[in-house]
Write a protein that holds these residues in place. Structure first.
Motif, PDB file in Angstrom:
ATOM      1  N   VAL B 483     -65.244 -20.217 -30.534  1.00 48.64           N
ATOM      2  CA  VAL B 483     -65.800 -19.143 -31.534  1.00 48.64           C
ATOM      3  C   VAL B 483     -64.780 -18.129 -31.384  1.00 48.64           C
ATOM      4  O   VAL B 483     -64.517 -17.647 -30.392  1.00 48.64           O
ATOM      5  CB  VAL B 483     -67.209 -18.804 -30.874  1.00 48.64           C
ATOM      6  N   ILE B 484     -64.148 -17.838 -32.402  1.00 47.82           N
ATOM      7  CA  ILE B 484     -63.159 -16.831 -32.666  1.00 47.82           C
ATOM      8  C   ILE B 484     -63.933 -15.659 -33.246  1.00 47.82           C
ATOM      9  O   ILE B 484     -64.444 -15.766 -34.493  1.00 47.82           O
ATOM     10  CB  ILE B 484     -62.052 -17.047 -33.546  1.00 47.82           C
ATOM     11  N   GLN B 485     -63.822 -14.318 -32.587  1.00 47.58           N
ATOM     12  CA  GLN B 485     -64.727 -13.341 -32.970  1.00 47.58           C
ATOM     13  C   GLN B 485     -63.847 -12.179 -33.605  1.00 47.58           C
ATOM     14  O   GLN B 485     -62.469 -11.991 -33.335  1.00 47.58           O
ATOM     15  CB  GLN B 485     -65.805 -12.914 -32.248  1.00 47.58           C
ATOM     16  N   LEU B 504     -53.851 -21.817 -26.385  1.00 46.76           N
ATOM     17  CA  LEU B 504     -54.422 -20.712 -26.729  1.00 46.76           C
ATOM     18  C   LEU B 504     -53.832 -19.670 -25.572  1.00 46.76           C
ATOM     19  O   LEU B 504     -53.635 -18.404 -25.890  1.00 46.76           O
ATOM     20  CB  LEU B 504     -55.937 -20.613 -25.966  1.00 46.76           C
ATOM     21  N   GLU B 505     -53.480 -20.158 -24.420  1.00 44.85           N
ATOM     22  CA  GLU B 505     -53.050 -19.272 -23.408  1.00 44.85           C
ATOM     23  C   GLU B 505     -51.651 -18.482 -23.878  1.00 44.85           C
ATOM     24  O   GLU B 505     -51.222 -17.481 -23.064  1.00 44.85           O
ATOM     25  CB  GLU B 505     -52.823 -19.997 -21.996  1.00 44.85           C
ATOM     26  N   THR B 506     -50.925 -19.080 -24.655  1.00 46.61           N
ATOM     27  CA  THR B 506     -49.628 -18.572 -25.104  1.00 46.61           C
ATOM     28  C   THR B 506     -49.867 -17.518 -26.047  1.00 46.61           C
ATOM     29  O   THR B 506     -49.002 -16.832 -26.081  1.00 46.61           O
ATOM     30  CB  THR B 506     -48.642 -19.824 -25.915  1.00 46.61           C
ATOM     31  N   GLU B 511     -59.695 -13.958 -20.076  1.00 48.52           N
ATOM     32  CA  GLU B 511     -60.386 -12.818 -19.550  1.00 48.52           C
ATOM     33  C   GLU B 511     -61.434 -13.242 -18.629  1.00 48.52           C
ATOM     34  O   GLU B 511     -61.874 -12.574 -17.507  1.00 48.52           O
ATOM     35  CB  GLU B 511     -61.331 -12.150 -20.597  1.00 48.52           C
ATOM     36  N   SER B 512     -61.969 -14.474 -18.504  1.00 49.36           N
ATOM     37  CA  SER B 512     -62.673 -15.328 -17.777  1.00 49.36           C
ATOM     38  C   SER B 512     -62.769 -16.655 -17.966  1.00 49.36           C
ATOM     39  O   SER B 512     -62.600 -17.439 -18.750  1.00 49.36           O
ATOM     40  CB  SER B 512     -64.407 -14.722 -18.117  1.00 49.36           C
ATOM     41  N   PHE B 517     -64.675 -20.652 -21.116  1.00 50.31           N
ATOM     42  CA  PHE B 517     -63.542 -19.728 -21.287  1.00 50.31           C
ATOM     43  C   PHE B 517     -63.741 -18.478 -22.148  1.00 50.31           C
ATOM     44  O   PHE B 517     -63.939 -18.660 -23.295  1.00 50.31           O
ATOM     45  CB  PHE B 517     -62.412 -20.616 -21.739  1.00 50.31           C
ATOM     46  N   VAL B 518     -63.238 -17.396 -21.876  1.00 55.38           N
ATOM     47  CA  VAL B 518     -63.222 -16.249 -22.675  1.00 55.38           C
ATOM     48  C   VAL B 518     -61.836 -15.803 -22.875  1.00 55.38           C
ATOM     49  O   VAL B 518     -60.876 -15.490 -21.561  1.00 55.38           O
ATOM     50  CB  VAL B 518     -64.000 -15.316 -22.159  1.00 55.38           C
ATOM     51  N   TYR B 519     -61.240 -15.607 -23.742  1.00 57.12           N
ATOM     52  CA  TYR B 519     -60.055 -15.230 -24.221  1.00 57.12           C
ATOM     53  C   TYR B 519     -59.830 -13.806 -24.793  1.00 57.12           C
ATOM     54  O   TYR B 519     -61.018 -13.856 -25.770  1.00 57.12           O
ATOM     55  CB  TYR B 519     -58.825 -16.236 -24.935  1.00 57.12           C
ATOM     56  N   ARG B 520     -58.783 -13.242 -24.939  1.00 56.60           N
ATOM     57  CA  ARG B 520     -58.595 -12.166 -25.729  1.00 56.60           C
ATOM     58  C   ARG B 520     -57.168 -12.495 -26.639  1.00 56.60           C
ATOM     59  O   ARG B 520     -56.407 -12.429 -25.769  1.00 56.60           O
ATOM     60  CB  ARG B 520     -58.659 -10.723 -25.145  1.00 56.60           C
TER      61      ARG B 520
END
Lengths: 563, 714
Positions: B483-485, B504-506, B511-512, B517-520
């Motif tokens: 989900v991209i918000q 994604l990590e690149t 964040e968690s 997985f929570v990314y920003r």
């Protein structure tokens, strides 16, 4: 039991993610709100945090660890991590092991387990607030230290159940709220009042701007039925409260007093500004007591208050924090739209005013029509070569000002005003010179901190009456100004990405419109400058609150793309 | 019970494909070899070492009674454990049915027999023995050995012991106790006894007439002991010891402290979902950063990065420096980074080379084509056999893995310090707390052990070490969407496919990872990704394919803003040229007085300041400069180099004139071998069999032990 169709994802770091579109979301949301704090509410997945404070607040409300774990387990997509269950159990088990109670001789801190008291007596910040040890299970405590002690106990990990109760204050006489309360307003009042039980009567209600916080405040005054002190942000705000009180309750002007620089009236319901309260006596010694340094804080000690209402509680200044810690025997209500402080002192608000009693995502209010639907748009404007060069070669301190006051923005403001020909518009900014230029260009009145109070009132009244369509305002209009029919706000400059400012400015246009129309919130940003970075901060905050946020580019002449 | 460290070393220090892996017979042969025995002795643990010393001091064998006497206060379980480990090691020690223990003849040579005997060659002269004999009231023999036997017999006889002790002064008895306590059966310096080195000559048993001046204090007491054959001194060697023949007279064991650290506490752990360890993503991001700004190679040719480069990369990526350092060492070990000359200055003996670690295109392409799980497994194998690592370090890695693999999968050691102290004591002196802590930190970083909290082997770690081919099954989730918000957050299910999470990590900061997985999305990472070769369109397409809903406008804008920053400022090394696309950026750069930039065009400025300093200063100004490598030859590709080598070999062969043929043929073969090595990318990325030598060795050790317990040792 865990089921992929369930709405919750419980993370081992004690955050809980709630899938908005899941079928069982409406069912779990109120349950979750009892023990977790809503952190972010963007469009698809809302995020809650389980903190020691939120668990202790849940315990105050009578929730057990089994209730919490059952909610998490029943609604979880994946198995709940064992660490979460352990943490919930450990934290909740600590609440109520010590308590504050009132006996004949005064206030005492008590515990069944004397070893806990021994431990607390060895914590310096707690020990210095404890009086004589009455027996193995009790310490005497001075009334004035009640709030500070609760803070210290919280920090020491042994939150006290405050069973000392409140002073009922002088009776207010018959007061009825004549306006019909909306369901969420009733819920908020019920959550705060708790049928007059000592476990209620203190805490914060978070509602979006325009959702009727004032009415909640008045309903709380009616429930308490005692003399009340209402602390507001400005004189305009005081007058607004007075108008609303007369309009929506059976109280009359004779019951209401204003305590400000201009008037000093002490009445059953008295309104005062933070500014007046914190006036510092220049002759007082630097190390003097807070009440000596800020003599107007004595207002708190006037006999008879049964309730103190802190409007826009997130703005609570430090001296009021300290004074509030001293008046813990009086019921207290905090009202705010944004319980965020850029100084991170939200925790102090919780421990001195009380726990968050009510909160809900703004988007829910919006979809129910309680506040206007708002769209947020960031308009990027390119700087001309000359200004760009000036910006690039300037010191960082000056850059923000150069970007924020770019003359290129004025054309965009023109275009935006033209795009909303039939709506009332606020143009909001930080820099008075820039606002003066804009006001001159568009021929709109300007309202700043230097504008006399009478003029301010007149201009606001004209705006409300529809006599003027556009008003240019500085940051003085950030808070507590009720302009119900204004549906467009154009923000031309602001502080460095302050989330609070963003929310408050947006709040000016959220009052539901008579015609049911939507509200538009524009931020005009100089592209390829630091403003973009600051705007990203604010953008994130608004998106987290669930607002639609889009970014468009203005043409060189300030015209906007057709949407 | 843990196997002795020798079994680990038996596998060739754990190098995959190294010598002596696999068969019990080979391990047995190893532990009977000189190196095997040496290893056992060097890793026998504190208790084990003391046992060996005591047995050695007693002539290589010890009865059950002697064992009990020599190990006062010891926990019998500790002694049994130590003996068991030494016995299980093979040929080092044998235990008889009566509980007597003995060193094998081969092992005796390796056990430092620290006790000193009157019978040792050149230890004492017959004349001095005669003087001692007279002092003890013995006479009638003239051969040296007879004199030694006479003294030893006296000391072994209880009546004789009593007589000799009675003749000693209190000071001498006290001094004897001190020596026994400090030196045990070995020797010690005299200073701790309050005796200066030069005074030792005065305390020798045979004193010259001119030395007959009265002695005082400790020296007098020492002379009492030396003149009775109880203590020996060596003035020139600066040593004092108790003769082994006199120990019965001392009446105490060699060592009195037989305590060992308690077994580390074990705790039950929650089952964590198997995740691809973060080191893989960290390495990808490091490679990306080094692609943009290649780090300098060390002049001492160590296969690692200089500390400032490690720190700056860590700071830039928001990763801890230890992870970056480890990633760099592994990348170099695998061949993803190659030392390359990027600039040459000066001539002749004044010539100076500037070298940097550049990504090998052939290898990095092949690396990127590997599945994330496979990449991680290759990192593990590189770690276990890391070039340039000290052998003791490699042993520590295997030792830790061995110890952790023996825990139940749901258990961990509660305290790192407790665990390390216990393990170091158990495998001393080869193992030390410092080495173990270093290895453990890397073990955690690699994801073999839990990242924090109690120490345990992760499910992925266990699988990776036992059956590396099956790691992918464990970590590769099936989910392909997230989900991209609008607030730039991305929430992905816990079973997101690992290649997607890596990508994604690149561009986003995790964040968690505490479940889902929570990314920003992060502008700096997006800029770096674009600088490393990704395009905005690719990133947008990737996010769109990942997102279950249309991409929010804010995400699109962020991609546009952040990718626009990439490459807008370039730095050319040598005389440092700053080239910008936007003149305003040049104004920003020129405003930094310390850079002494001279504007040569609207978008170009030059300076004599080094490119690294310019880069750092511009980064501080909020720009994102990209350093170009000037020399075209700096573009590294092992495939190109291999092809070039083959060509050169062919040229050498065809051009070989008459007598020089053999020489040229040799050179050509070398070149071809080099080309083959470079071209064997698949071989360099291959991993075979269990990675930790210890896992499959355990069963073999069990077999050996059951054999030894069933009476093979007599």
């Amino acid at each position: 039991m865990s089921d992929p169709a369930n709405p919750l994802i419980v993370q081992s770091d004690l955050t809980v993610l709630l899938e908005v579109a899941a079928e069982r979301t409406p069912e779990v949301r109120p349950l979750l709100a009892r023990f977790a704090e809503l952190d972010k509410a963007p469009e698809h997945i809302h995020s809650y945090r389980i903190t020691p404070l939120s668990l202790w607040n849940a315990a105050v409300a009578g929730l057990t660890e089994e209730d919490v774990v059952a909610t998490l387990t029943d609604f979880a997509k994946y198995p709940v991590p064992g660490v979460v269950v352990r943490e919930v159990s450990d934290v909740m088990a600590r609440y109520g092991r010590v308590w504050l109670a009132r006996i004949d001789s005064g206030l005492v801190l008590a515990a069944d387990d004397d070893l806990i008291l021994d431990e607390l007596a060895s914590v310096r910040s707690v020990a210095e607030l404890l009086g004589q040890r009455l027996d193995r299970h009790r310490f005497a405590v001075a009334d004035r230290d009640r709030g500070v002690l609760k803070q210290a106990l919280l920090a020491a990990g042994w939150p006290a159940a405050d069973e000392a109760g409140f002073e009922s204050g002088a009776a207010l006489g018959p007061m009825v709220v004549t306006a019909e309360l909306r369901p969420y307003q009733r819920d908020a009042v019920t959550a705060w009042w708790r049928d007059g039980d000592p476990s209620g009567g203190s805490g914060v209600v978070v509602l979006p701007c325009g959702a009727g916080k004032t009415v909640v405040g008045l309903a709380v005054v009616a429930a308490t039925s005692a003399h009340t002190l209402v602390v507001c942000t400005s004189i305009s705000s005081i007058r607004q409260w007075i108008r609303e009180t007369i309009d929506k309750t059976t109280l009359t002007a004779g019951d209401l007093g204003e305590w400000s620089g201009e008037i000093k009236q002490l009445r059953p319901v008295t309104f005062v500004t933070y500014h007046s309260l914190t006036w510092a006596d220049p002759l007082a010694a630097a190390d003097a007591d807070v009440f000596t340094r800020h003599p107007h804080l004595e207002l708190f000690n006037q006999v008879g208050w049964g309730l103190v209402v802190y409007d826009e509680v997130h703005l609570l200044p430090a001296p009021v924090f300290r004074a509030a810690a001293r008046v813990q025997a009086i019921r207290r209500l905090g009202l705010t739209a944004t319980l965020v402080r850029e100084d991170g002192r939200e925790g102090d608000i919780f421990s001195l005013i009380g726990p968050k009693r009510f909160d809900a995502p703004w988007s829910e209010f919006e979809s129910a029509g309680w506040i206007a639907t708002a769209t947020c748009t960031e308009v990027r404007v390119a700087l001309g070569n000359e200004r760009r060069a000036e910006y690039s070669s300037s010191e960082p301190k000056l850059r923000h000002r150069i970007a924020a006051t770019a003359t290129e923005k004025i054309a965009v403001v023109d275009s935006l005003i033209a795009a909303h020909p039939d709506e009332q518009i606020l143009v909001i900014g930080q820099f008075v010179e820039q606002l003066r230029d804009i006001a001159a260009r568009i021929g709109a009145p300007l309202l700043t901190g230097q504008t006399p109070q009478a003029t301010r009132e007149r201009l606001f009244a004209q705006l409300r009456a529809g006599e003027i369509r556009v008003l240019v305002v500085s940051k003085i209009a950030n808070f507590s100004i009720d302009l119900p029919e204004v549906s467009v706000a154009i923000q031309v400059s602001g502080q460095f990405g302050s989330r609070q400012e963003e929310a408050q400015r947006l709040g000016r246009i959220l009052r539901p419109k008579a015609n049911g129309g939507a509200a538009s919130f524009y931020s005009v940003i100089a592209d390829e400058t630091d403003e973009v970075r600051f705007a990203r901060n604010r953008q994130r905050f608004l998106a987290e609150q669930g607002y639609t946020y889009s970014i468009i580019d203005a043409a060189v002449d300030g015209s906007l793309p057709v949407r | 019970m843990a196997a002795p460290i020798a079994t680990i070393v038996a596998t060739g220090f754990g190098r995959p494909g190294g010598r002596a892996r696999g068969r019990t017979e080979t391990i047995a042969a190893f532990v009977e070899s000189r190196q095997g025995i040496w290893t056992v002795v060097e890793s026998a643990g504190r208790i084990g070492r003391r046992l060996l010393t005591v047995i050695g001091a007693l002539g290589g064998a010890m009865t059950a009674e002697q064992l009990a006497f020599q190990t006062p206060g010891a926990d019998p379980a500790d002694i049994d454990d130590a003996v068991d480990r030494l016995v299980a090691a093979g040929a080092l020690m044998r235990v008889g049915r009566d509980g007597a223990v003995a060193l094998s003849p081969a092992a005796k040579r390796f056990v430092a027999v620290r006790s000193i005997s009157l019978a040792d060659q050149n230890a004492i002269t017959s004349d001095v023995l005669a003087i001692i004999g007279r002092a003890l009231g013995l006479s009638g023999v003239s051969r040296k050995q007879d004199r030694i036997d006479q003294i030893a017999t006296l000391f072994a006889d209880p009546a004789g012991q009593q007589r000799v002790r009675a003749a000693l002064s209190d000071e001498a008895v006290s001094l004897l106790g001190q020596i026994a306590e400090t030196a045990g059966p070995g020797a010690m310096a005299p200073e701790p006894l309050g005796i200066a080195g030069h005074q030792l000559h005065s305390a020798e048993a045979a004193r010259f007439p001119f030395q007959r001046a009265p002695l005082r204090g400790e020296v007098a007491a020492l002379y009492e002991l030396t003149s009775r054959g109880i203590v020996g001194v060596a003035g020139y060697e600066h040593k004092v010891w108790i003769w082994i023949e006199a120990w019965p007279l001392v009446g105490r064991p060699f060592f009195t402290d037989w305590t060992s650290p308690p077994c580390p506490r074990r705790v039950d752990l929650d089952a964590a979902p198997p995740r691809l360890p973060a080191i893989v993503a960290a390495l990808d991001r490091c490679l990306q950063a080094w692609e943009i700004n290649p780090p300098a190679a060390l002049k001492n040719r160590d296969p690692r990065l200089a500390k400032p480069d490690v720190k700056s990369t860590a700071k830039k990526l928001g990763v801890d420096a230890a992870t970056v350092d480890l990633a760099a060492r592994l990348a170099i070990g695998i061949g993803l980074l190659r030392r390359t000359t990027i600039a040459v200055s000066g001539r002749g003996r004044h010539q100076q080379l500037e070298e940097a670690w550049l990504g090998d295109r052939t290898m990095t392409d092949a690396w990127a084509a590997l599945s994330p799980a496979r990449r991680w497994v290759r990192l593990l194998s590189a770690w276990f056999a890391q070039e340039g690592a000290d052998e003791a370090e490699l042993v520590m890695r295997q030792l830790l893995v061995l110890q952790l693999s023996q825990l139940a999968s749901s258990q961990g050691y509660a305290s790192e310090s407790e665990f390390v102290a216990w393990l170091a004591d158990r495998n001393a002196p080869l193992a030390s707390e410092t080495l173990l802590l270093g290895a453990l930190a890397e073990l955690r970083c690699l994801g073999i052990a839990t990242a924090s909290g109690p120490i345990a082997m992760t499910a992925v770690g266990r699988r990776g070490l036992e059956t590396p081919d099956e790691v992918a099954e464990l970590v590769d989730g099936r989910a392909t969407s997230a989900v991209i918000q609008g607030d730039l957050s991305i929430i992905a299910p816990p079973d997101l496919r690992s290649d997607l999470s890596l990508r994604l990590e690149t561009i986003a900061v995790p964040e968690s990872e505490a479940g889902a997985f929570v990314y920003r999305l992060d502008p700096a990472r997006i800029t770096a990704a674009v600088q490393a070769g990704a395009t905005r369109e690719e990133l947008s397409e990737f996010l769109a394919s990942l997102s279950a809903a249309p991409l929010p406008n804010t995400v699109e804008r962020l991609l546009r803003d952040a990718s626009a920053k990439a490459g807008t400022v370039r730095i050319e090394s040598v005389s440092t040229v700053v080239i910008v696309t936007d003149p305003a950026d040049l104004a920003t750069a020129c405003a930094v007085a310390a850079l002494r930039l001279v504007r040569v065009a609207d978008t170009v400025a030059i300076t004599v300041v080094s490119s690294a300093k310019v880069r750092a200063a511009l980064e501080r100004k909020g720009l994102s400069p990209q350093t170009s490598v000037v020399s075209q030859s700096a573009s590294v590709s092992s495939a190109d180099e291999a092809a070039e080598a083959v060509k050169r070999a062919a040229a050498l062969r065809s051009a070989a004139p008459g007598r020089a043929t053999r020489y040229f043929e040799h050179e050509a073969r070398l070149l071809e071998a080099h080309a083959k090595a470079l071209g064997d990318v698949a071989g360099r990325l291959a991993v075979q069999g269990p990675l930790a030598a210890t896992i499959d060795v355990l069963e073999q050790v069990g077999t050996m032990r059951s054999r030894s317990n069933s009476g093979v040792t007599e």
